[in-house]
Design a protein around this motif. Structure first.
Motif, mmCIF file in Angstrom:
data_model
loop_
_atom_site.group_PDB
_atom_site.id
_atom_site.type_symbol
_atom_site.label_atom_id
_atom_site.label_comp_id
_atom_site.label_asym_id
_atom_site.label_seq_id
_atom_site.Cartn_x
_atom_site.Cartn_y
_atom_site.Cartn_z
ATOM 1 N N GLY A 15 0.851 -1.191 0.000
ATOM 2 C CA GLY A 15 0.000 0.000 0.000
ATOM 3 C C GLY A 15 0.887 1.242 0.000
ATOM 4 N N ASN A 16 0.363 2.320 0.575
ATOM 5 C CA ASN A 16 1.121 3.573 0.646
ATOM 6 C C ASN A 16 2.480 3.357 1.307
ATOM 7 O OD1 ASN A 16 2.015 6.187 1.124
ATOM 8 N ND2 ASN A 16 0.092 6.920 1.935
ATOM 9 N N ALA A 17 2.476 2.688 2.476
ATOM 10 C CA ALA A 17 3.727 2.522 3.231
ATOM 11 C C ALA A 17 4.703 1.614 2.492
ATOM 12 C CB ALA A 17 3.417 1.947 4.615
ATOM 13 N N ASP A 37 2.094 -8.583 -1.604
ATOM 14 C CA ASP A 37 0.757 -7.979 -1.517
ATOM 15 C C ASP A 37 -0.172 -8.711 -2.472
ATOM 16 O OD1 ASP A 37 -1.599 -6.273 -1.767
ATOM 17 O OD2 ASP A 37 -0.400 -4.723 -0.796
ATOM 18 N N ARG A 39 -3.116 -7.798 -3.583
ATOM 19 C CA ARG A 39 -4.019 -6.985 -4.413
ATOM 20 C C ARG A 39 -3.414 -6.645 -5.760
ATOM 21 N NH1 ARG A 39 -6.424 -2.633 -0.234
ATOM 22 N NH2 ARG A 39 -7.251 -4.138 1.229
ATOM 23 N N VAL A 80 0.486 -12.842 3.180
ATOM 24 C CA VAL A 80 1.294 -13.410 4.268
ATOM 25 C C VAL A 80 0.315 -14.004 5.280
ATOM 26 C CG1 VAL A 80 2.741 -12.780 6.253
ATOM 27 C CG2 VAL A 80 3.258 -11.881 3.975
ATOM 28 N N PRO A 107 0.987 -4.128 6.493
ATOM 29 C CA PRO A 107 -0.208 -4.649 5.819
ATOM 30 C C PRO A 107 -1.472 -3.834 6.088
ATOM 31 C CG PRO A 107 0.191 -5.899 7.815
ATOM 32 C CD PRO A 107 1.283 -4.866 7.740
ATOM 33 N N TRP A 262 -3.118 -12.299 11.727
ATOM 34 C CA TRP A 262 -1.858 -13.061 11.725
ATOM 35 C C TRP A 262 -0.717 -12.334 12.441
ATOM 36 C CZ3 TRP A 262 2.061 -10.468 9.320
ATOM 37 C CH2 TRP A 262 1.715 -9.533 8.347
ATOM 38 N N ASP A 297 -0.576 1.953 8.969
ATOM 39 C CA ASP A 297 -1.776 1.726 9.786
ATOM 40 C C ASP A 297 -1.665 0.476 10.657
ATOM 41 O OD1 ASP A 297 -2.608 3.883 8.306
ATOM 42 O OD2 ASP A 297 -4.343 2.891 7.395
ATOM 43 N N SER A 306 -2.054 7.942 9.300
ATOM 44 C CA SER A 306 -2.427 8.707 8.101
ATOM 45 C C SER A 306 -1.344 8.544 7.045
ATOM 46 C CB SER A 306 -2.587 10.203 8.430
ATOM 47 O OG SER A 306 -1.327 10.800 8.670
ATOM 48 N N GLY A 307 -1.728 8.855 5.799
ATOM 49 C CA GLY A 307 -0.749 8.862 4.720
ATOM 50 C C GLY A 307 0.307 9.924 4.979
ATOM 51 N N GLY A 308 -0.126 11.073 5.519
ATOM 52 C CA GLY A 308 0.816 12.153 5.817
ATOM 53 C C GLY A 308 1.877 11.697 6.814
HETATM 54 C C1 LIG Z 1 -11.365 6.680 3.388
HETATM 55 C C2 LIG Z 1 -9.966 7.052 3.759
HETATM 56 C C3 LIG Z 1 -9.545 8.368 3.624
HETATM 57 C C4 LIG Z 1 -8.251 8.725 3.989
HETATM 58 N N1 LIG Z 1 -7.867 10.033 3.838
HETATM 59 C C5 LIG Z 1 -6.615 10.393 4.139
HETATM 60 C C6 LIG Z 1 -6.183 11.728 3.919
HETATM 61 O O1 LIG Z 1 -6.934 12.557 3.414
HETATM 62 N N2 LIG Z 1 -4.909 12.060 4.246
HETATM 63 C C7 LIG Z 1 -4.044 11.141 4.799
HETATM 64 O O2 LIG Z 1 -2.902 11.481 5.103
HETATM 65 N N3 LIG Z 1 -4.428 9.859 5.018
HETATM 66 C C8 LIG Z 1 -5.694 9.469 4.698
HETATM 67 N N4 LIG Z 1 -6.079 8.180 4.867
HETATM 68 C C9 LIG Z 1 -5.176 7.235 5.533
HETATM 69 C C10 LIG Z 1 -4.170 6.612 4.573
HETATM 70 O O3 LIG Z 1 -4.806 6.183 3.397
HETATM 71 C C11 LIG Z 1 -3.527 5.430 5.284
HETATM 72 O O4 LIG Z 1 -2.972 5.897 6.499
HETATM 73 C C12 LIG Z 1 -2.468 4.787 4.433
HETATM 74 O O5 LIG Z 1 -3.059 4.232 3.278
HETATM 75 C C13 LIG Z 1 -1.772 3.694 5.234
HETATM 76 O O6 LIG Z 1 -0.897 3.007 4.401
HETATM 77 P P1 LIG Z 1 -0.505 1.490 4.725
HETATM 78 O O7 LIG Z 1 0.419 1.101 3.642
HETATM 79 O O8 LIG Z 1 -0.132 1.351 6.133
HETATM 80 O O9 LIG Z 1 -1.875 0.687 4.563
HETATM 81 P P2 LIG Z 1 -2.705 0.429 3.233
HETATM 82 O O10 LIG Z 1 -2.640 1.608 2.351
HETATM 83 O O11 LIG Z 1 -4.039 -0.051 3.718
HETATM 84 O O12 LIG Z 1 -1.950 -0.755 2.515
HETATM 85 C C14 LIG Z 1 -1.851 -2.032 3.117
HETATM 86 C C15 LIG Z 1 -1.512 -3.019 2.014
HETATM 87 O O13 LIG Z 1 -1.190 -4.272 2.641
HETATM 88 C C16 LIG Z 1 -1.774 -5.304 1.905
HETATM 89 N N5 LIG Z 1 -1.994 -6.457 2.763
HETATM 90 C C17 LIG Z 1 -2.980 -6.645 3.674
HETATM 91 N N6 LIG Z 1 -2.860 -7.854 4.251
HETATM 92 C C18 LIG Z 1 -1.775 -8.432 3.705
HETATM 93 C C19 LIG Z 1 -1.152 -9.697 3.887
HETATM 94 N N7 LIG Z 1 -1.633 -10.608 4.749
HETATM 95 N N8 LIG Z 1 -0.055 -9.989 3.148
HETATM 96 C C20 LIG Z 1 0.460 -9.083 2.263
HETATM 97 N N9 LIG Z 1 -0.109 -7.874 2.056
HETATM 98 C C21 LIG Z 1 -1.208 -7.561 2.765
HETATM 99 C C22 LIG Z 1 -3.082 -4.720 1.380
HETATM 100 O O14 LIG Z 1 -3.526 -5.414 0.216
HETATM 101 C C23 LIG Z 1 -2.675 -3.278 1.074
HETATM 102 O O15 LIG Z 1 -2.280 -3.102 -0.258
HETATM 103 C C24 LIG Z 1 -7.353 7.764 4.489
HETATM 104 C C25 LIG Z 1 -7.768 6.421 4.600
HETATM 105 C C26 LIG Z 1 -9.047 6.070 4.225
HETATM 106 C C27 LIG Z 1 -9.459 4.622 4.319
#
Ligand SMILES: Cc1cc2nc3c(=O)[nH]c(=O)nc-3n(C[C@H](O)[C@H](O)[C@H](O)COP(=O)(O)OP(=O)(O)OC[C@H]3O[C@@H](n4cnc5c(N)ncnc54)[C@H](O)[C@@H]3O)c2cc1C
Length: 396
Positions: A15-17, A37, A39, A80, A107, A262, A297, A306-308
């Motif tokens: 995802g983003n991270a 991942d 997806r 995973v 994740p 998990w 997250d 947050s993404g920020g």
């Molecule tokens: C509706 C909404 C609005 C938002 N608005 C904002 C905003 O305006 N500004 C801001 O800063 N932030 C915002 N956010 C928050 C931001 O999108 C998240 O904080 C950010 O996406 C977190 O990134 P991440 O990579 O931790 O998680 P995610 O982006 O959720 O990515 C997680 C990834 O891990 C993968 N994954 C899951 N389980 C497994 C597994 N078992 N094995 C391998 N891969 C796996 C998933 O498929 C996914 O691709 C918003 C979030 C949402 C839902």
């Protein structure tokens, strides 16, 4: 001889991270980074709030995952299911096992429908929705824009909701729409916020309350949705005055989230982390396994996810993986996070703060915690290209 594929750094979650970190590590010269991942489609999730406000489409926020995985980074399109951190092994749903030098866990989190009995069933009706799942984001705007009379209830949980204050975006854009179409007086708008404030930033909180007041929204903090009855269109809510039943014609939820099971199943959580990855909130290093890192997250870093926040977390993890190997001092993340919240269909404010709610503005001037037209243009139109072309390429 161990025949299992090995990677110098293995990133769980693209995802983003995960994508930002993999790209950043490659830029920093790490030759062997891989991502897991399942997806096939990558989402820029902040735009979901605009889909739920009728100001963006799902096509605007989706890209094939293959297009965002950095060049030279192998991608395992699988889940995973377990990590054996003592042996540095990751097991995938398809049975493959991977070994690693360092492991970055990102994740994300998932909606916890079990925490609010009846909520998931209510989402299948045209009277309840959420922007937190892509499959409901368009329906959120269909529901809100069709309402011309009755009660609209917006409820924001305080349990690990990604960027929770953005759950207010559909509320304010809907109120603005109802005002412009002349029906606002006929819609009784209730906002239930589980936490003590609309946002953990005193000035932004005041601005948001003033905006809510101007639309005639009844705001209740410290109030949690305990149950939803989608057939009767009622909620059971618990607040300062005890438990009450509330009828609704339109219900919007920013629902509680939980960590993937998990993580706890692999012993990577700790007491008090609710099943999220147990890291030092500053160094982002796992508390028990020095070659495991957590961000985004899925990690318990004691600030609003947050993404920020990832703009600060990604460089810290990238630097710390190298620093640990060289025996150098680890970098620290101060808990910076940001919530961009619309107050109308034309204005938005940015609440930027650290983990203690202390303002941490990117710019000293102008005051970004006040609603501005330019900030909405930035958040809706300029941020997405920055995300695709800079952040996902490891450039902060
Ligand atoms: C509706 C909404 C609005 C938002 N608005 C904002 C905003 O305006 N500004 C801001 O800063 N932030 C915002 N956010 C928050 C931001 O999108 C998240 O904080 C950010 O996406 C977190 O990134 P991440 O990579 O931790 O998680 P995610 O982006 O959720 O990515 C997680 C990834 O891990 C993968 N994954 C899951 N389980 C497994 C597994 N078992 N094995 C391998 N891969 C796996 C998933 O498929 C996914 O691709 C918003 C979030 C949402 C839902």
């Amino acid at each position: 001889m161990d025949l299992r594929p090995h990677h110098d750094v293995l990133v769980v979650g693209g995802g983003n991270a995960g994508i930002s970190l993999a790209a950043r590590l490659r830029r920093d010269g790490c030759r062997d980074v891989a991502v897991v991942d399942p997806r096939r489609v990558h989402h820029y999730r902040p735009l979901l709030s605009y889909v739920a406000s009728g100001m963006a489409t799902l096509d605007d926020l989706r890209r094939p995952q293959a297009d965002v995985v950095p060049e030279g980074v192998p991608w395992y399109p699988d889940h995973v299911v377990a990590v054996d951190a003592a042996r540095s092994v990751v097991r995938l749903a398809g049975g493959l096992e991977l070994t690693y030098g360092d492991l970055a866990l990102c994740p994300g989190s998932e909606v916890d429908w079990d925490a609010v009995p009846g909520a998931e069933q209510a989402m299948a009706t045209p009277h309840a929705s959420t922007s937190y799942l892509p499959e409901h984001a368009e329906g959120t705007w269909a529901m809100l824009s069709a309402l011309t009379t009755g009660r609209a209830v917006f409820a924001i949980s305080d349990r690990h909701v990604p960027c929770a204050p953005v759950g207010l975006k559909p509320l304010f854009t809907a109120c603005d729409h109802w005002r412009r179409t002349g029906v606002l007086d006929a819609v009784d708008v209730e906002l239930l916020v589980a936490g003590p404030a609309l946002v953990d930033h005193a000035e932004a909180d005041r601005e948001l309350r003033a905006a809510a007041d101007a639309y005639g929204v009844r705001v209740r903090t410290g109030t949690t949705v305990e149950q939803v009855d989608g057939e009767r269109r009622t909620l059971r809510v618990r607040g300062a005055d005890g438990v009450e039943e509330l009828a609704y014609d339109a219900l919007y939820l920013a629902p509680p989230h939980r960590a993937p099971a998990w993580i706890a199943g692999s012993g990577l959580d700790a007491e008090g982390t609710d099943g999220f990855v147990a890291v030092d909130p500053e160094t982002l290093q796992h508390v028990a396994h020095p070659r495991v890192w957590g961000l985004g997250d899925a990690a318990e870093v004691r600030t609003v996810p947050s993404g920020g926040a990832l703009r600060r977390q990604v460089p810290v993890v990238a630097e710390n993986i190298a620093a640990r190997r060289r025996g150098r001092t680890l970098s620290r993340y101060d808990g910076y996070t940001v919530a961009p919240v619309t107050t109308s269909r034309s204005h938005l404010l940015l609440a930027e703060h650290d983990r203690d709610g202390r303002p941490e503005p990117t710019l000293r001037f102008p005051d970004l915690a006040r609603p501005r037209r330019s900030l909405l243009v930035f958040d809706r139109w300029l941020e997405p290209p920055v995300y695709w072309h800079r952040l996902l390429r490891g450039k902060v």
